[in-house]
Design a protein around this motif. Structure first.
Motif, PDB file in Angstrom:
ATOM      1  N   ALA A  60      68.451  44.036  11.088  1.00 54.20           N
ATOM      2  CA  ALA A  60      67.292  42.995  10.886  1.00 54.20           C
ATOM      3  C   ALA A  60      67.597  42.079  12.218  1.00 54.20           C
ATOM      4  O   ALA A  60      67.315  40.937  11.908  1.00 54.20           O
ATOM      5  N   SER A  61      68.265  42.491  13.069  1.00 53.87           N
ATOM      6  CA  SER A  61      68.504  41.608  14.216  1.00 53.87           C
ATOM      7  C   SER A  61      67.345  41.376  15.159  1.00 53.87           C
ATOM      8  O   SER A  61      67.311  40.664  15.944  1.00 53.87           O
ATOM      9  N   GLY A  62      66.433  42.587  15.112  1.00 54.62           N
ATOM     10  CA  GLY A  62      65.141  42.478  15.984  1.00 54.62           C
ATOM     11  C   GLY A  62      65.327  43.438  16.926  1.00 54.62           C
ATOM     12  O   GLY A  62      64.549  43.608  18.007  1.00 54.62           O
ATOM     13  N   LYS A  63      66.366  44.370  16.934  1.00 52.01           N
ATOM     14  CA  LYS A  63      66.374  45.524  17.963  1.00 52.01           C
ATOM     15  C   LYS A  63      65.031  46.614  18.066  1.00 52.01           C
ATOM     16  O   LYS A  63      64.769  46.832  19.100  1.00 52.01           O
ATOM     17  N   GLY A  64      64.579  46.791  16.732  1.00 49.44           N
ATOM     18  CA  GLY A  64      63.523  47.577  16.755  1.00 49.44           C
ATOM     19  C   GLY A  64      62.181  47.140  17.380  1.00 49.44           C
ATOM     20  O   GLY A  64      61.580  47.725  18.225  1.00 49.44           O
ATOM     21  N   THR A  65      62.161  45.861  17.068  1.00 54.72           N
ATOM     22  CA  THR A  65      60.919  45.089  17.697  1.00 54.72           C
ATOM     23  C   THR A  65      60.879  44.978  19.030  1.00 54.72           C
ATOM     24  O   THR A  65      60.142  45.178  19.902  1.00 54.72           O
ATOM     25  N   LEU A  66      62.346  44.674  19.586  1.00 54.49           N
ATOM     26  CA  LEU A  66      62.392  44.585  21.105  1.00 54.49           C
ATOM     27  C   LEU A  66      62.257  46.139  21.753  1.00 54.49           C
ATOM     28  O   LEU A  66      61.652  46.122  22.918  1.00 54.49           O
ATOM     29  N   ALA A  67      63.145  47.005  21.174  1.00 51.61           N
ATOM     30  CA  ALA A  67      62.763  48.412  21.541  1.00 51.61           C
ATOM     31  C   ALA A  67      61.670  48.662  21.709  1.00 51.61           C
ATOM     32  O   ALA A  67      61.169  49.745  22.822  1.00 51.61           O
ATOM     33  N   ARG A  68      60.769  48.692  20.858  1.00 48.67           N
ATOM     34  CA  ARG A  68      59.220  49.276  20.777  1.00 48.67           C
ATOM     35  C   ARG A  68      58.544  48.329  21.813  1.00 48.67           C
ATOM     36  O   ARG A  68      57.884  49.167  22.686  1.00 48.67           O
ATOM     37  N   ARG A  69      58.878  47.153  22.058  1.00 50.13           N
ATOM     38  CA  ARG A  69      57.979  46.506  22.970  1.00 50.13           C
ATOM     39  C   ARG A  69      58.488  47.000  24.634  1.00 50.13           C
ATOM     40  O   ARG A  69      57.642  47.206  25.495  1.00 50.13           O
ATOM     41  N   LEU A  70      59.660  47.154  24.800  1.00 52.65           N
ATOM     42  CA  LEU A  70      60.198  47.683  25.933  1.00 52.65           C
ATOM     43  C   LEU A  70      59.579  48.966  26.392  1.00 52.65           C
ATOM     44  O   LEU A  70      59.247  49.181  27.427  1.00 52.65           O
ATOM     45  N   ALA A  71      59.627  49.885  25.325  1.00 53.19           N
ATOM     46  CA  ALA A  71      59.116  51.208  25.496  1.00 53.19           C
ATOM     47  C   ALA A  71      57.663  51.324  26.013  1.00 53.19           C
ATOM     48  O   ALA A  71      57.324  51.933  27.085  1.00 53.19           O
ATOM     49  N   ARG A  72      56.944  50.370  25.483  1.00 51.06           N
ATOM     50  CA  ARG A  72      55.416  50.248  25.462  1.00 51.06           C
ATOM     51  C   ARG A  72      55.460  49.662  27.071  1.00 51.06           C
ATOM     52  O   ARG A  72      54.652  50.205  27.936  1.00 51.06           O
ATOM     53  N   HIS A  73      56.239  48.616  27.430  1.00 51.89           N
ATOM     54  CA  HIS A  73      55.939  47.924  28.706  1.00 51.89           C
ATOM     55  C   HIS A  73      56.442  48.996  29.701  1.00 51.89           C
ATOM     56  O   HIS A  73      55.817  48.828  30.963  1.00 51.89           O
ATOM     57  N   PHE A  74      57.463  49.779  29.706  1.00 51.75           N
ATOM     58  CA  PHE A  74      58.048  50.732  30.739  1.00 51.75           C
ATOM     59  C   PHE A  74      57.407  52.018  30.950  1.00 51.75           C
ATOM     60  O   PHE A  74      57.585  52.838  31.367  1.00 51.75           O
ATOM     61  N   GLY A  75      56.283  52.309  29.593  1.00 53.40           N
ATOM     62  CA  GLY A  75      55.845  53.629  29.513  1.00 53.40           C
ATOM     63  C   GLY A  75      56.888  54.775  29.112  1.00 53.40           C
ATOM     64  O   GLY A  75      56.786  56.033  29.405  1.00 53.40           O
ATOM     65  N   PHE A  76      57.970  54.208  28.362  1.00 53.33           N
ATOM     66  CA  PHE A  76      59.312  54.951  28.085  1.00 53.33           C
ATOM     67  C   PHE A  76      58.974  55.638  26.443  1.00 53.33           C
ATOM     68  O   PHE A  76      58.336  54.962  25.928  1.00 53.33           O
ATOM     69  N   PHE A 108      61.962  39.574  24.293  1.00 50.32           N
ATOM     70  CA  PHE A 108      61.309  40.454  25.266  1.00 50.32           C
ATOM     71  C   PHE A 108      61.656  39.895  26.720  1.00 50.32           C
ATOM     72  O   PHE A 108      62.226  40.303  27.564  1.00 50.32           O
ATOM     73  N   ALA A 109      61.356  38.556  26.868  1.00 42.70           N
ATOM     74  CA  ALA A 109      61.521  37.939  28.264  1.00 42.70           C
ATOM     75  C   ALA A 109      62.966  37.789  28.368  1.00 42.70           C
ATOM     76  O   ALA A 109      63.585  37.971  29.808  1.00 42.70           O
ATOM     77  N   ALA A 110      64.009  37.495  27.763  1.00 43.29           N
ATOM     78  CA  ALA A 110      65.379  37.436  27.795  1.00 43.29           C
ATOM     79  C   ALA A 110      65.755  39.091  28.499  1.00 43.29           C
ATOM     80  O   ALA A 110      66.583  39.130  29.314  1.00 43.29           O
ATOM     81  N   ALA A 111      65.277  40.084  27.671  1.00 44.25           N
ATOM     82  CA  ALA A 111      65.753  41.557  28.052  1.00 44.25           C
ATOM     83  C   ALA A 111      65.067  41.849  29.518  1.00 44.25           C
ATOM     84  O   ALA A 111      65.771  42.478  30.451  1.00 44.25           O
ATOM     85  N   LEU A 112      63.930  41.347  29.636  1.00 43.67           N
ATOM     86  CA  LEU A 112      63.273  41.849  30.959  1.00 43.67           C
ATOM     87  C   LEU A 112      64.164  40.882  32.195  1.00 43.67           C
ATOM     88  O   LEU A 112      64.236  41.560  33.250  1.00 43.67           O
ATOM     89  N   ALA A 113      64.371  39.904  31.977  1.00 43.70           N
ATOM     90  CA  ALA A 113      65.258  38.986  32.898  1.00 43.70           C
ATOM     91  C   ALA A 113      66.612  39.635  33.176  1.00 43.70           C
ATOM     92  O   ALA A 113      66.848  39.694  34.373  1.00 43.70           O
ATOM     93  N   PHE A 114      67.083  40.377  32.300  1.00 43.20           N
ATOM     94  CA  PHE A 114      68.311  40.918  32.453  1.00 43.20           C
ATOM     95  C   PHE A 114      68.023  42.306  33.153  1.00 43.20           C
ATOM     96  O   PHE A 114      68.870  42.606  34.107  1.00 43.20           O
ATOM     97  N   ILE A 115      67.085  43.076  32.638  1.00 44.52           N
ATOM     98  CA  ILE A 115      66.863  44.267  33.411  1.00 44.52           C
ATOM     99  C   ILE A 115      66.753  44.450  34.831  1.00 44.52           C
ATOM    100  O   ILE A 115      66.988  45.088  35.588  1.00 44.52           O
ATOM    101  N   GLY A 116      65.820  43.436  35.216  1.00 47.16           N
ATOM    102  CA  GLY A 116      65.550  43.151  36.514  1.00 47.16           C
ATOM    103  C   GLY A 116      65.181  44.464  37.369  1.00 47.16           C
ATOM    104  O   GLY A 116      64.390  45.213  36.941  1.00 47.16           O
ATOM    105  N   SER A 117      66.319  44.661  38.156  1.00 44.00           N
ATOM    106  CA  SER A 117      66.041  45.880  39.036  1.00 44.00           C
ATOM    107  C   SER A 117      67.090  47.021  38.650  1.00 44.00           C
ATOM    108  O   SER A 117      67.342  48.025  39.351  1.00 44.00           O
ATOM    109  N   ARG A 118      67.559  47.049  37.375  1.00 40.32           N
ATOM    110  CA  ARG A 118      68.667  47.758  36.980  1.00 40.32           C
ATOM    111  C   ARG A 118      68.091  49.138  36.736  1.00 40.32           C
ATOM    112  O   ARG A 118      68.694  50.116  36.660  1.00 40.32           O
TER     113      ARG A 118
END
Ligand code: CDP
Ligand code: CDP
Length: 219
Positions: free
Chosen positions: A14-30, A207-217
């Motif tokens: 219940a840390s919020g990993k599923g919520t974040l993961a789903r959101r990243l998948a939608r954002h990147f089309g993964f 989500f914003a924190a994750a995107l900032a880290f992902i950057g150009s990785r």
């Protein structure tokens, strides 16, 4: 064909990993794979067969029988199923039986209709350490025990489960301890993972924190 781009997301209950993961998948089309559901499916199969959760042969057989089709069962989200998942997840043969399925998704991510995609977001406990140790992006999502217990309590009440907060807190604490201390693929932050503490962050903030880290990785 280029190697799939993988975002590995690990963290405690219940840390919020599923919520974040789903959101990243939608954002990147993964593609998205919630590996916790696999362990929950094994635990639920053992419970429904009336077997003991310590019955290793029964759990390993259940792991070998799990299919993608059963991952939509709402009972997988229940409190008892979560506890059962953690009990079977420490059995090495269970983890081994689920390994290929996870690796296959990482190597050939698909959408829910089986169409190929360029990348995947995979969440669990050992994605950055064991399943995808070469992932270009690793996130470790965390939050205080109390915050996580409050979130999970709310979810379980919304599911219609009559359970008190103190019991949810106790279950989560026991499960975290069991997941951290098992000998095979314990829950751990990979050395190269970026930690996101969601104690004071809503889904947008995480989500914003994750995107900032992902950057150009992922380029
Ligand atoms: O949603 P929550 O974080 O409560 O749990 P989950 O991610 O659905 O995982 C349920 C249980 O499965 C965990 O407590 C772990 O014991 C196990 N699990 C694991 O061992 N390895 C994974 N990659 C994912 C889950
Ligand atoms: O997948 P995991 O068990 O780590 O957690 P989750 O299912 O993503 O989130 C558990 C609950 O916390 C959900 O009801 C989310 O809406 C909520 N949540 C939150 O309040 N704040 C966040 N930053 C992330 C999730």
């Amino acid at each position: 064909t280029p190697r799939p781009r993988i975002i590995a997301v690990d963290g405690p209950a219940a840390s919020g990993k599923g919520t974040l993961a789903r959101r990243l998948a939608r954002h990147f089309g993964f593609g998205y794979l919630d590996t916790g559901l696999l362990y929950r499916a094994v635990g639920l199969r053992v419970l429904r067969a009336g077997k003991d959760l310590g019955d290793e042969a029964a759990a390993i057989a259940a792991a070998g029988a799990v299919t993608a089709a059963e991952l939509a069962d709402p009972e997988l989200r229940s409190g008892p199923t979560g506890n059962a998942a953690s009990a079977v997840a420490k059995i090495p043969g269970v983890r081994q039986a689920l390994f290929d399925l996870q690796r296959r998704f990482a190597a050939h991510p698909t959408d829910d209709r089986g169409r190929p995609l360029l990348g995947a977001v995979i969440d669990g406990r050992d994605i950055g350490t064991v399943i995808c140790p070469d992932a270009p992006v690793k996130l470790f999502v965390n939050a205080s025990l109390e915050t996580r217990a409050k979130r999970r309590h709310k979810e379980l009440l919304e599911r219609g489960e009559a359970i008190i907060y103190a019991r949810v807190l106790e279950d989560i604490e026991r499960r975290d301890e069991q997941d951290r201390s098992r000998s095979v693929a314990p829950m751990a932050k990979a050395p190269d993972a970026f930690e996101i503490d969601t104690t004071g962050l809503d889904a947008d903030g995480a989500f914003a924190a994750a995107l900032a880290f992902i950057g150009s990785r992922l380029d």
